[in-house]
Design an enzyme around this catalytic site. Structure first.
Site, mmCIF file in Angstrom:
data_model
loop_
_atom_site.group_PDB
_atom_site.id
_atom_site.type_symbol
_atom_site.label_atom_id
_atom_site.label_comp_id
_atom_site.label_asym_id
_atom_site.label_seq_id
_atom_site.Cartn_x
_atom_site.Cartn_y
_atom_site.Cartn_z
ATOM 1 N N TYR B 125 -16.661 23.920 13.825
ATOM 2 C CA TYR B 125 -16.298 24.945 14.755
ATOM 3 C C TYR B 125 -15.533 26.083 14.259
ATOM 4 O O TYR B 125 -15.413 27.325 14.978
ATOM 5 C CB TYR B 125 -15.637 24.371 15.767
ATOM 6 C CG TYR B 125 -16.327 23.642 16.968
ATOM 7 C CD1 TYR B 125 -17.376 24.155 17.580
ATOM 8 C CD2 TYR B 125 -16.491 22.312 16.822
ATOM 9 C CE1 TYR B 125 -18.037 23.636 18.463
ATOM 10 C CE2 TYR B 125 -17.332 21.507 17.579
ATOM 11 C CZ TYR B 125 -18.206 22.220 18.438
ATOM 12 O OH TYR B 125 -19.196 21.462 19.514
ATOM 13 N N GLU B 219 -16.751 -6.278 5.304
ATOM 14 C CA GLU B 219 -17.434 -5.376 6.187
ATOM 15 C C GLU B 219 -16.993 -5.519 7.862
ATOM 16 O O GLU B 219 -17.107 -4.444 8.558
ATOM 17 C CB GLU B 219 -18.859 -5.333 6.163
ATOM 18 C CG GLU B 219 -19.653 -6.456 6.575
ATOM 19 C CD GLU B 219 -21.130 -6.386 6.556
ATOM 20 O OE1 GLU B 219 -21.706 -7.108 5.990
ATOM 21 O OE2 GLU B 219 -21.535 -5.481 7.230
ATOM 22 N N ASP B 271 -22.130 -9.711 4.809
ATOM 23 C CA ASP B 271 -23.372 -10.665 4.934
ATOM 24 C C ASP B 271 -24.316 -10.967 3.938
ATOM 25 O O ASP B 271 -24.358 -9.908 3.113
ATOM 26 C CB ASP B 271 -24.041 -10.050 6.374
ATOM 27 C CG ASP B 271 -23.363 -10.086 7.665
ATOM 28 O OD1 ASP B 271 -22.357 -10.998 7.778
ATOM 29 O OD2 ASP B 271 -23.430 -9.371 8.589
#
Lengths: 390, 390
Positions: B125, B219, B271
């Site tokens: 911006y 995680e 995982d």
């Protein structure tokens, strides 16, 4: 361990646990003066009684879902109606759900017993096992345990946090506040550039000192970092809190506790878009899926600070317009028809303007006016002029 | 303000700012002993010199992208090759990018001047405006300023954090560590159930005391809350750190600083799926898009702790298998062909087993063995036996 009460675990410095009185803020909202532990025991006892009497074991609970959710104009929150349903063990359509509810109740009882907390995913894996001599699993999908936990919230009238099942962890907070949590005393004004990481479950934290006039909650962590670097909370005597997008239950409860226990105005700062308006709607009025939790979750005194349609022209944000897409337009129509927005002139004006603009705008567009424009001018001006929607 | 150096802002209790010596850890990694400020000034001066000499102004920089990225077998990280490119102002194909790079360099110089930090979105911006007397915007999309910032990282040999442009904020940490940050002294062992909220930029924090044998990075925030409630960091003398899914640059730098400055092993817990393996790959070896940042970001000493294929049988996780879908299978093939995994017998074994299983498994499946099985048995056993992939 004493079974007549749900005891809280406190961790000493050495990692040893000791028991203290029950100090869960969520539990105090229960009107019956019962404890989650007692409620679970009652549930089990009533099933055992049915069995002993040779009756078909049943659980009675309020109906969830749209058909039984209404907007309570007095409380100014979504609420659950009085429709109830009965769930029977000997009913092919009910039996699996019955079993799942009892299984999850037993898991929650064990969590309370061991003074530990589990996530929704943990509860799923704890419930997921095969019924002996069959090929049928008690649950196959997390949705089933999630539903069972919501049922238990209704049956016991305690939030899942009180039942020791936690939601997601997310978000940061800073301000001149001192709390006690898990045996530690924590000063939210002395945590460097990071701030305090908001836990998923804030029921057991105690406010020792709250030196603030209001809370600004923002959906974007980057905006929080801007305000924090500018020491906005110190200059304006307020608390700043953010998540990253999604407003977790932990954050909603923390905001709600600051609103109720310390009578602080909660000012919500989001993008000028339907997603931002929805975030606000959920914080203030609650949500359909959690209508039964309005007392713990909804914040009727929350105010919408911005970005408002009027800010667009005032601060020259038109050049940073982002065109509405089809989804935005559909969402805008939906929101404008919500019962709690339908009769608000101010909200209808916001929606009308957004439709006229055919565009949305982001909070960070203010950075085009200068990196600290938001802390030095935008927010102080708006707050001074009470330029918000009640 | 002295222009010859990039000064750090320190906030006093009253919210007043004072200057101190330059204490950005990222800057210390620059081999030329230059400062980001000087490098930006040099860039500007060289352009001005070209103009004064009547030459076509140019910027020279290394080529990014796959064609110039290689796996550095010695450093064991991805790295940028030596292909360079020149960008000219008077070249229709280059002129917009040239202008964008200079514009963003000027924004970074102003950030350093004012001792403030901005997010990527802020920078977009700040750069977004129309060139006078035209209808052309300097940038139309954040991708353009993001690319310009990456270019400036290469041109100046400083990370964007050193240029005061911050990444996302996410994640929590706990352990027996005392740091100094923004004038505050923060004890990571005394922050209740929430922990310290990791800022997007960790370059200026100072480690005062680090009493830990290793770091476990996971995680999932829910797993972090499990270990934290069990005071795992206290019992095992370690640091626990998590994000929620994505490993932000702030987290990667914090892990890397603990690895390099305090020689702590970084143990990664995910995982048993390709997403988990990819998280590990990025932490240890770096990523293609940030190959130029390997020195600041990659952690060659990171170890993969689990969930490993061997854990599946050992801990009876087969019943909690989740079938691989097509995307999983494609991703598995891709990962197994990564140069740094291709020659690792251990990794090839993991991939082969996952293919044989035709399934993945989640870390929370361990909860089926008991809520604290992960803290009481799984992790202590694995760590004692050094059962990880180097």
């Amino acid at each position: 361990m004493a079974k007549e009460d749900h005891k809280k675990s406190e961790q000493s410095k050495s990692g040893q646990k000791k028991l203290s009185d029950h100090e869960c803020e969520g539990c105090k909202l229960n009107s019956t003066k019962q404890t989650p532990y007692n409620e679970l025991i009652s549930l089990g006892k009533s099933v055992v009684q049915d069995i002993n009497k040779g009756k078909n074991p049943k659980i009675e609970l309020s109906v969830r879902g749209l058909s039984n959710v209404f907007y309570d104009k007095e409380a100014k929150t979504l609420a659950l109606g009085d429709k109830t349903a009965q769930r029977f063990f000997f009913n092919v359509a009910h039996t699996k759900k019955f079993l799942q509810t009892i299984e999850v109740a037993s898991i929650c009882k064990n969590l309370l017993d061991s003074m530990k907390h589990a996530s929704l995913r943990d509860v799923f894996y704890m419930a997921k096992r095969t019924i002996p001599n069959t090929k049928i699993n008690i649950v196959d999908d997390q949705k089933e345990t999630d539903k069972a936990i919501e049922d238990l919230e209704i049956i016991t009238d305690f939030s899942r946090e009180c039942l020791h099942v936690n939601a997601n962890k997310m978000g940061s907070v800073a301000g001149k506040v001192i709390i006690e949590d898990s045996g530690d005393t924590i000063d939210w004004s002395k945590l460097g550039s990071g701030g305090w990481s908001i836990p998923s479950n804030v029921e057991e934290i105690k406010f020792k000192k709250v030196d603030a006039k209001y809370v600004v909650y923002m959906e974007k962590a980057a905006v929080w970092e801007r305000l924090h670097e500018d020491r906005f909370w110190n200059k304006q005597n307020c608390i700043i809190m953010s998540s990253q997008g999604q407003t977790t239950r932990g954050i909603r409860r923390l905001l709600q506790r600051l609103s109720v226990e310390h009578d602080l105005p909660i000012l919500v700062l989001t993008d000028f878009d339907s997603w931002g308006h929805y975030i606000y709607s959920v914080i203030k009025f609650g949500s359909i899926s959690l209508a039964h939790m309005a007392e713990e979750m909804a914040i009727p005194k929350a105010k919408f600070l911005g970005i408002r349609a009027g800010d667009i022209e005032k601060y020259g944000l038109q050049k940073h317009f982002i065109k509405l897409n089809e989804q935005d337009i559909a969402r805008l129509k939906q929101l404008s028809e919500y019962e709690w927005f339908k009769n608000s002139k101010q909200w209808q004006q916001e929606f009308k303007m957004m439709k006229q603009f055919g565009a949305k705008a982001e909070i960070q567009a203010l950075s085009a006016r200068g990196i600290s424009f938001i802390s030095d001018k935008y927010l102080p001006e708006k707050i001074k002029n009470q330029d918000w929607i009640e």
